[in-house]
Design a protein around this motif. Sequence first.
Motif, PDB file in Angstrom:
ATOM      1  N   ASP A 148       0.826  -1.209   0.000  1.00 33.49           N
ATOM      2  CA  ASP A 148       0.000   0.000   0.000  1.00 33.49           C
ATOM      3  C   ASP A 148       0.860   1.259   0.000  1.00 33.49           C
ATOM      4  OD1 ASP A 148      -2.466  -1.238  -0.098  1.00 33.49           O
ATOM      5  OD2 ASP A 148      -2.662  -1.382   2.076  1.00 33.49           O
ATOM      6  N   GLN A 149       1.944   1.253   0.757  1.00 30.28           N
ATOM      7  CA  GLN A 149       2.836   2.409   0.768  1.00 30.28           C
ATOM      8  C   GLN A 149       3.453   2.632  -0.607  1.00 30.28           C
ATOM      9  OE1 GLN A 149       5.309   1.106   4.006  1.00 30.28           O
ATOM     10  NE2 GLN A 149       4.464   2.616   5.424  1.00 30.28           N
ATOM     11  N   LEU A 150       3.843   1.552  -1.264  1.00 32.94           N
ATOM     12  CA  LEU A 150       4.417   1.680  -2.595  1.00 32.94           C
ATOM     13  C   LEU A 150       3.378   2.180  -3.592  1.00 32.94           C
ATOM     14  CD1 LEU A 150       6.581  -1.567  -2.595  1.00 32.94           C
ATOM     15  CD2 LEU A 150       7.422   0.796  -2.534  1.00 32.94           C
ATOM     16  N   LEU A 151       2.152   1.671  -3.498  1.00 32.09           N
ATOM     17  CA  LEU A 151       1.090   2.162  -4.377  1.00 32.09           C
ATOM     18  C   LEU A 151       0.886   3.659  -4.192  1.00 32.09           C
ATOM     19  CD1 LEU A 151      -1.752  -0.535  -4.299  1.00 32.09           C
ATOM     20  CD2 LEU A 151      -0.444   0.213  -6.280  1.00 32.09           C
ATOM     21  N   HIS A 152       0.796   4.089  -2.946  1.00 35.46           N
ATOM     22  CA  HIS A 152       0.519   5.489  -2.652  1.00 35.46           C
ATOM     23  C   HIS A 152       1.646   6.408  -3.094  1.00 35.46           C
ATOM     24  CE1 HIS A 152      -2.525   4.302   0.709  1.00 35.46           C
ATOM     25  NE2 HIS A 152      -3.016   4.185  -0.497  1.00 35.46           N
ATOM     26  N   ASN A 153       2.877   5.995  -2.840  1.00 32.06           N
ATOM     27  CA  ASN A 153       4.007   6.883  -3.065  1.00 32.06           C
ATOM     28  C   ASN A 153       4.582   6.828  -4.473  1.00 32.06           C
ATOM     29  OD1 ASN A 153       4.374   8.105  -0.391  1.00 32.06           O
ATOM     30  ND2 ASN A 153       4.689   5.991   0.257  1.00 32.06           N
ATOM     31  N   VAL A 154       4.345   5.750  -5.199  1.00 30.40           N
ATOM     32  CA  VAL A 154       4.852   5.636  -6.560  1.00 30.40           C
ATOM     33  C   VAL A 154       3.745   5.868  -7.588  1.00 30.40           C
ATOM     34  CG1 VAL A 154       5.989   4.120  -8.242  1.00 30.40           C
ATOM     35  CG2 VAL A 154       6.704   4.091  -5.845  1.00 30.40           C
ATOM     36  N   TRP A 155       2.574   5.284  -7.355  1.00 36.18           N
ATOM     37  CA  TRP A 155       1.474   5.416  -8.314  1.00 36.18           C
ATOM     38  C   TRP A 155       0.593   6.625  -8.027  1.00 36.18           C
ATOM     39  CZ3 TRP A 155       3.991   0.960  -7.824  1.00 36.18           C
ATOM     40  CH2 TRP A 155       4.197   0.170  -8.976  1.00 36.18           C
ATOM     41  N   GLY A 156       0.569   7.102  -6.801  1.00 32.13           N
ATOM     42  CA  GLY A 156      -0.234   8.271  -6.492  1.00 32.13           C
ATOM     43  C   GLY A 156      -1.091   8.059  -5.271  1.00 32.13           C
ATOM     44  N   TYR A 157      -1.326   9.132  -4.516  1.00 34.06           N
ATOM     45  CA  TYR A 157      -2.008   9.022  -3.232  1.00 34.06           C
ATOM     46  C   TYR A 157      -3.479   8.666  -3.364  1.00 34.06           C
ATOM     47  CZ  TYR A 157       2.018  10.440  -0.611  1.00 34.06           C
ATOM     48  OH  TYR A 157       3.254  10.458  -0.042  1.00 34.06           O
ATOM     49  N   ASP A 158      -4.088   8.951  -4.518  1.00 32.77           N
ATOM     50  CA  ASP A 158      -5.479   8.550  -4.687  1.00 32.77           C
ATOM     51  C   ASP A 158      -5.617   7.448  -5.738  1.00 32.77           C
ATOM     52  OD1 ASP A 158      -4.777  10.127  -6.787  1.00 32.77           O
ATOM     53  OD2 ASP A 158      -6.449  11.527  -6.615  1.00 32.77           O
ATOM     54  N   TYR A 159      -4.505   6.711  -5.948  1.00 32.95           N
ATOM     55  CA  TYR A 159      -4.549   5.579  -6.871  1.00 32.95           C
ATOM     56  C   TYR A 159      -5.504   4.520  -6.337  1.00 32.95           C
ATOM     57  CZ  TYR A 159      -2.962   1.560  -9.601  1.00 32.95           C
ATOM     58  OH  TYR A 159      -2.906   0.472 -10.419  1.00 32.95           O
ATOM     59  N   ALA A 160      -6.367   4.008  -7.211  1.00 33.13           N
ATOM     60  CA  ALA A 160      -7.411   3.087  -6.760  1.00 33.13           C
ATOM     61  C   ALA A 160      -7.160   1.643  -7.193  1.00 33.13           C
ATOM     62  CB  ALA A 160      -8.776   3.545  -7.294  1.00 33.13           C
ATOM     63  N   GLY A 161      -5.937   1.347  -7.628  1.00 33.33           N
ATOM     64  CA  GLY A 161      -5.643  -0.001  -8.073  1.00 33.33           C
ATOM     65  C   GLY A 161      -5.394  -0.956  -6.926  1.00 33.33           C
ATOM     66  N   ASP A 162      -5.095  -2.233  -7.250  1.00 37.02           N
ATOM     67  CA  ASP A 162      -4.844  -3.204  -6.197  1.00 37.02           C
ATOM     68  C   ASP A 162      -3.353  -3.511  -6.115  1.00 37.02           C
ATOM     69  OD1 ASP A 162      -4.162  -5.363  -8.021  1.00 37.02           O
ATOM     70  OD2 ASP A 162      -6.286  -5.483  -8.484  1.00 37.02           O
ATOM     71  N   THR A 163      -2.977  -4.213  -5.061  1.00 36.06           N
ATOM     72  CA  THR A 163      -1.555  -4.412  -4.765  1.00 36.06           C
ATOM     73  C   THR A 163      -0.863  -5.354  -5.748  1.00 36.06           C
ATOM     74  OG1 THR A 163      -2.171  -6.165  -3.192  1.00 36.06           O
ATOM     75  CG2 THR A 163      -1.845  -3.944  -2.311  1.00 36.06           C
ATOM     76  N   ARG A 164      -1.608  -6.066  -6.578  1.00 33.93           N
ATOM     77  CA  ARG A 164      -0.966  -6.913  -7.577  1.00 33.93           C
ATOM     78  C   ARG A 164      -0.171  -6.087  -8.575  1.00 33.93           C
ATOM     79  NH1 ARG A 164      -6.283 -10.236  -9.030  1.00 33.93           N
ATOM     80  NH2 ARG A 164      -7.058  -8.143  -8.648  1.00 33.93           N
ATOM     81  N   THR A 165      -0.536  -4.824  -8.727  1.00 33.72           N
ATOM     82  CA  THR A 165       0.226  -3.926  -9.582  1.00 33.72           C
ATOM     83  C   THR A 165       1.674  -3.849  -9.112  1.00 33.72           C
ATOM     84  OG1 THR A 165      -1.742  -2.588 -10.047  1.00 33.72           O
ATOM     85  CG2 THR A 165       0.403  -1.545 -10.401  1.00 33.72           C
ATOM     86  N   VAL A 166       1.874  -3.744  -7.811  1.00 27.86           N
ATOM     87  CA  VAL A 166       3.224  -3.681  -7.240  1.00 27.86           C
ATOM     88  C   VAL A 166       3.959  -4.985  -7.517  1.00 27.86           C
ATOM     89  CG1 VAL A 166       4.575  -3.474  -5.120  1.00 27.86           C
ATOM     90  CG2 VAL A 166       2.531  -2.054  -5.453  1.00 27.86           C
ATOM     91  N   ASP A 167       3.292  -6.114  -7.284  1.00 30.91           N
ATOM     92  CA  ASP A 167       3.938  -7.415  -7.476  1.00 30.91           C
ATOM     93  C   ASP A 167       4.421  -7.601  -8.915  1.00 30.91           C
ATOM     94  OD1 ASP A 167       3.381  -7.995  -4.833  1.00 30.91           O
ATOM     95  OD2 ASP A 167       1.483  -8.981  -5.297  1.00 30.91           O
ATOM     96  N   VAL A 168       3.607  -7.174  -9.877  1.00 33.99           N
ATOM     97  CA  VAL A 168       3.983  -7.305 -11.287  1.00 33.99           C
ATOM     98  C   VAL A 168       5.240  -6.494 -11.576  1.00 33.99           C
ATOM     99  CG1 VAL A 168       3.306  -6.717 -13.644  1.00 33.99           C
ATOM    100  CG2 VAL A 168       1.676  -7.841 -12.131  1.00 33.99           C
ATOM    101  N   HIS A 169       5.287  -5.257 -11.086  1.00 31.91           N
ATOM    102  CA  HIS A 169       6.436  -4.403 -11.359  1.00 31.91           C
ATOM    103  C   HIS A 169       7.687  -4.882 -10.634  1.00 31.91           C
ATOM    104  CE1 HIS A 169       3.484  -1.750 -13.141  1.00 31.91           C
ATOM    105  NE2 HIS A 169       4.467  -1.002 -13.600  1.00 31.91           N
ATOM    106  N   VAL A 170       7.536  -5.423  -9.429  1.00 35.55           N
ATOM    107  CA  VAL A 170       8.690  -5.981  -8.720  1.00 35.55           C
ATOM    108  C   VAL A 170       9.239  -7.182  -9.493  1.00 35.55           C
ATOM    109  CG1 VAL A 170       9.397  -7.255  -6.660  1.00 35.55           C
ATOM    110  CG2 VAL A 170       8.100  -5.133  -6.429  1.00 35.55           C
ATOM    111  N   ARG A 171       8.362  -8.054  -9.953  1.00 35.55           N
ATOM    112  CA  ARG A 171       8.814  -9.220 -10.725  1.00 35.55           C
ATOM    113  C   ARG A 171       9.571  -8.771 -11.973  1.00 35.55           C
ATOM    114  NH1 ARG A 171       6.383 -12.088 -14.822  1.00 35.55           N
ATOM    115  NH2 ARG A 171       4.326 -11.197 -14.421  1.00 35.55           N
TER     116      ARG A 171
END
Length: 248
Positions: free
Chosen positions: A197-220
């Motif tokens: 959630d911290q990565l979503l907020h700080n990299v994708w944006g504070y009002d980003y409404a996506g799910d945490t799988r977005t982070v997992d895909v980019h980390v992979r």
Amino acid sequence: MARTILVVDDEAVLVETIAYNLEQSGYRVVTAADGYSALDAARREKPDLVILDIMLPGMDGLEVCRQLRREDSTATTPVLMLTAKGDEIDKVVGLEVGADDYVTKPFGRRELLARVRALLRRADYPASNGGGQQQQSAPEQVEARRPSSRELVAGPLRIDLAGRRVNCRGQEMELQPKQFELLAYLVRNRGTVLTRDQLLHNVWGYDYAGDTRTVDVHVRWLREKLEEDPANPKLIQTVRGVGYVFRC
């Protein structure tokens, strides 16, 4: 001057609806109904954001996204992909080819506008500049205490923040815009465990409404490019049940 948004979809009614809502919110809208027209419009108009359907005649949205990321004028342009309900594979592949976010059909006006605003805000305040003046979470406070620099050096990595270039073990790495921002944020906060959630907020944006799988895909994706053995990562490590930490 109004921000320009390119809307690409072959469903005329949907395009008309999206365009109307965006124009009512003060945006200038350009439209295209197929992949080839979308690329021509992007080169001609240089939009601030692209809303791109995956299923397009001629050239699908995934290939359009790939082409946009290869061209200097659109390499960092935010791309919001439209996917059909339940097409999880399309969402993941869309992120991997360089899309910044996705929204699932059918979607509401408020959701679409929120995602558009979030992507434009992130384009104005990239992660390398500290993400704007938003409220800081604990990891950001750690980052703020470190001296600012045009370059980050950590283990085998050298990150040129101004030039947005990454060198790993002496080799230049090609990263998509969000991959670069995620890596820079992880390295700035090296040694600190960051939740998804911290990565979503700080990299994708504070009002980003996506799910945490977005982070997992980019980390992979980052691991496949940066790790000597992606199956046993040494740089970007998983903290089970929490998130990720950069170690070197």
